[in-house]
Design a protein around this motif. Structure first.
Motif, short mmCIF file in Angstrom:
data_model
loop_
_atom_site.label_atom_id
_atom_site.label_comp_id
_atom_site.label_asym_id
_atom_site.label_seq_id
_atom_site.Cartn_x
_atom_site.Cartn_y
_atom_site.Cartn_z
N SER A 5 0.81 -1.23 0.00
CA SER A 5 0.00 0.00 0.00
C SER A 5 0.84 1.27 0.00
CB SER A 5 -0.94 0.01 1.21
OG SER A 5 -0.20 0.07 2.42
N ALA A 6 2.14 1.14 0.18
CA ALA A 6 3.01 2.32 0.18
C ALA A 6 3.05 2.96 -1.20
CB ALA A 6 4.42 1.93 0.61
N ILE A 7 3.21 4.28 -1.22
CA ILE A 7 3.40 5.02 -2.46
C ILE A 7 4.89 5.09 -2.74
CG2 ILE A 7 3.08 7.22 -3.65
CD1 ILE A 7 0.70 7.73 -1.74
N VAL A 8 5.32 4.53 -3.85
CA VAL A 8 6.74 4.53 -4.20
C VAL A 8 6.93 5.32 -5.48
CG1 VAL A 8 8.76 3.14 -4.75
CG2 VAL A 8 7.07 2.29 -3.10
N CYS B 254 9.74 7.48 -8.16
CA CYS B 254 11.10 7.37 -8.66
C CYS B 254 11.39 8.54 -9.59
CB CYS B 254 11.29 6.05 -9.39
SG CYS B 254 13.01 5.70 -9.86
N SER B 255 12.60 9.08 -9.49
CA SER B 255 13.01 10.16 -10.39
C SER B 255 13.42 9.59 -11.73
CB SER B 255 14.19 10.92 -9.79
OG SER B 255 13.83 11.58 -8.60
N ALA B 256 13.14 10.32 -12.80
CA ALA B 256 13.53 9.90 -14.14
C ALA B 256 13.71 11.13 -15.01
CB ALA B 256 12.47 8.99 -14.76
N SER B 257 14.70 11.07 -15.89
CA SER B 257 14.90 12.17 -16.84
C SER B 257 14.96 11.68 -18.27
CB SER B 257 16.18 12.95 -16.50
OG SER B 257 17.31 12.09 -16.54
N THR B 258 14.88 10.36 -18.45
CA THR B 258 14.87 9.78 -19.79
C THR B 258 13.74 8.76 -19.89
OG1 THR B 258 16.33 7.91 -19.27
CG2 THR B 258 17.39 10.00 -19.88
N VAL B 259 13.37 8.43 -21.12
CA VAL B 259 12.34 7.41 -21.33
C VAL B 259 12.80 6.07 -20.79
CG1 VAL B 259 11.08 6.12 -23.08
CG2 VAL B 259 11.29 8.60 -23.29
N ALA B 260 14.08 5.75 -20.96
CA ALA B 260 14.59 4.47 -20.47
C ALA B 260 14.49 4.37 -18.96
CB ALA B 260 16.04 4.29 -20.91
N GLU B 261 14.86 5.43 -18.25
CA GLU B 261 14.75 5.42 -16.79
C GLU B 261 13.29 5.31 -16.37
OE1 GLU B 261 18.68 8.18 -15.74
OE2 GLU B 261 16.64 9.04 -15.59
N ALA B 262 12.43 6.01 -17.06
CA ALA B 262 11.01 6.02 -16.73
C ALA B 262 10.38 4.65 -16.92
CB ALA B 262 10.27 7.06 -17.57
N THR B 263 10.64 4.02 -18.04
CA THR B 263 10.03 2.71 -18.30
C THR B 263 10.57 1.67 -17.34
OG1 THR B 263 11.66 2.32 -20.05
CG2 THR B 263 9.51 3.19 -20.71
N ALA B 264 11.85 1.75 -16.99
CA ALA B 264 12.43 0.80 -16.04
C ALA B 264 11.77 0.95 -14.66
CB ALA B 264 13.93 1.01 -15.93
N ALA B 265 11.55 2.19 -14.23
CA ALA B 265 10.92 2.42 -12.94
C ALA B 265 9.48 1.93 -12.93
CB ALA B 265 10.97 3.91 -12.59
N ALA B 266 8.76 2.19 -14.01
CA ALA B 266 7.37 1.74 -14.10
C ALA B 266 7.30 0.22 -14.07
CB ALA B 266 6.72 2.29 -15.36
N GLU B 267 8.19 -0.44 -14.82
CA GLU B 267 8.21 -1.90 -14.85
C GLU B 267 8.59 -2.49 -13.50
OE1 GLU B 267 10.85 -2.73 -18.03
OE2 GLU B 267 9.40 -2.16 -19.60
N ALA B 268 9.36 -1.74 -12.71
CA ALA B 268 9.77 -2.21 -11.38
C ALA B 268 8.68 -2.02 -10.33
CB ALA B 268 11.04 -1.48 -10.94
N GLY B 269 7.60 -1.31 -10.70
CA GLY B 269 6.48 -1.16 -9.78
C GLY B 269 6.32 0.20 -9.15
N ALA B 270 6.99 1.23 -9.68
CA ALA B 270 6.80 2.57 -9.15
C ALA B 270 5.36 3.03 -9.36
CB ALA B 270 7.75 3.56 -9.84
N ASP B 271 4.87 3.83 -8.43
CA ASP B 271 3.51 4.35 -8.50
C ASP B 271 3.43 5.67 -9.27
OD1 ASP B 271 2.03 2.40 -6.83
OD2 ASP B 271 3.39 3.12 -5.27
N TYR B 272 4.55 6.41 -9.31
CA TYR B 272 4.58 7.66 -10.06
C TYR B 272 6.04 8.00 -10.35
CZ TYR B 272 6.33 10.36 -6.06
OH TYR B 272 7.11 10.84 -5.03
N LEU B 273 6.23 8.93 -11.26
CA LEU B 273 7.57 9.40 -11.61
C LEU B 273 7.69 10.89 -11.35
CD1 LEU B 273 7.94 7.64 -15.07
CD2 LEU B 273 8.92 6.88 -12.90
N GLY B 274 8.83 11.28 -10.79
CA GLY B 274 9.19 12.69 -10.72
C GLY B 274 10.12 12.97 -11.89
N VAL B 275 9.65 13.71 -12.87
CA VAL B 275 10.39 13.88 -14.12
C VAL B 275 11.00 15.27 -14.21
CG1 VAL B 275 10.17 13.97 -16.63
CG2 VAL B 275 9.00 12.18 -15.34
N GLY B 276 12.30 15.32 -14.43
CA GLY B 276 12.98 16.60 -14.54
C GLY B 276 14.49 16.42 -14.46
N ALA B 277 15.17 17.50 -14.26
CA ALA B 277 14.63 18.82 -14.01
C ALA B 277 14.10 19.43 -15.31
CB ALA B 277 15.70 19.74 -13.41
#
Length: 226
Positions: A117-120, A122-145
């Motif tokens: 139930s925890a909200i997890v 992950c920071s991402a600045s590229t599509v590769a980082e973002a997709t990896a985090a999503a596939e790992a089970g992140a609930d949202y992405l902080g995208v930037g800067a």
């Protein structure tokens, strides 16, 4: 989780990341000499959706004490309370979740330690980082800067990735994206128009003469852009 609803134990559940329009990261040394709890209280009263205990440069014991105060102030509200970087600290202060950077422990470890139930986030600045985090089970992405930021040490600063990268990442992942980095009420609209659910800020609220008014201005800018 659903926004503003009571759970089976009668407590108010935090808003899920898809409903985060405005997200405050605390940082006392960017708060014009004011305590982070005072800034957070003003933001809560003005309708902030999520607050992150950031406080870079502060030792763990001080962060723990501040975390307990912030947990007390968010309790009984639907404001999500997140801890930056530290899974152990998130557990110790009974936070709603944790936000991890690319050099922190993996998303899967946070999920294992904090529970389903925890909200997890992950920071991402590229599509590769973002997709990896999503596939790992992140609930949202902080995208930037998005626009660049001076909230990091000089060696860690990066040029802004721009709203177009936000658009690419938002289109590539099935989880909410929150834009961060150099954002304020004047430039939030393009970030939201690019597909971000909302925006995360430090100085736009913490350094403002009236943090409550700054929060309301930011909320209005995001709402207008949606």
């Amino acid at each position: 989780m659903s926004s503003g609803t009571s759970g089976s134990n009668g407590t108010v559940e935090p808003k899920p990341p898809a409903e985060w329009r405005t997200y405050l990261l605390t940082q006392r040394n960017r708060s014009a000499g004011r305590e982070s709890t005072a800034i957070a209280e003003a933001a809560i009263e003005a309708g902030i959706d999520a607050i992150q205990l950031r406080e870079k440069g502060v030792d763990a014991r001080q962060r723990y004490r501040l975390g307990r105060r912030l947990r007390d102030r968010t309790a009984g509200t639907d404001v999500a309370f997140i801890v930056n970087d530290r899974i152990d600290l998130a557990a110790a202060v009974d936070a709603d979740g944790v936000h991890l950077g690319q050099s922190d422990l993996p998303v899967g470890v946070a999920r294992e330690r904090l529970g389903p139930s925890a909200i997890v986030g992950c920071s991402a600045s590229t599509v590769a980082e973002a997709t990896a985090a999503a596939e790992a089970g992140a609930d949202y992405l902080g995208v930037g800067a998005v626009y660049g930021s001076d909230s990091k040490a000089v060696a860690d600063r990066k040029d802004g990735i721009g709203p177009e990268r936000v658009r690419e990442i938002a289109a590539a992942v099935p989880i909410p994206v929150v834009g961060i980095g150099g954002i304020d009420a004047d430039n939030a609209a393009p970030v939201v128009a690019a597909g971000a659910a909302g925006v995360a800020v430090i100085s736009a609220i913490t350094a403002a003469e009236d943090p409550g008014a700054a929060t309301r201005d930011l909320r209005e800018a995001v709402a207008d852009a949606r």
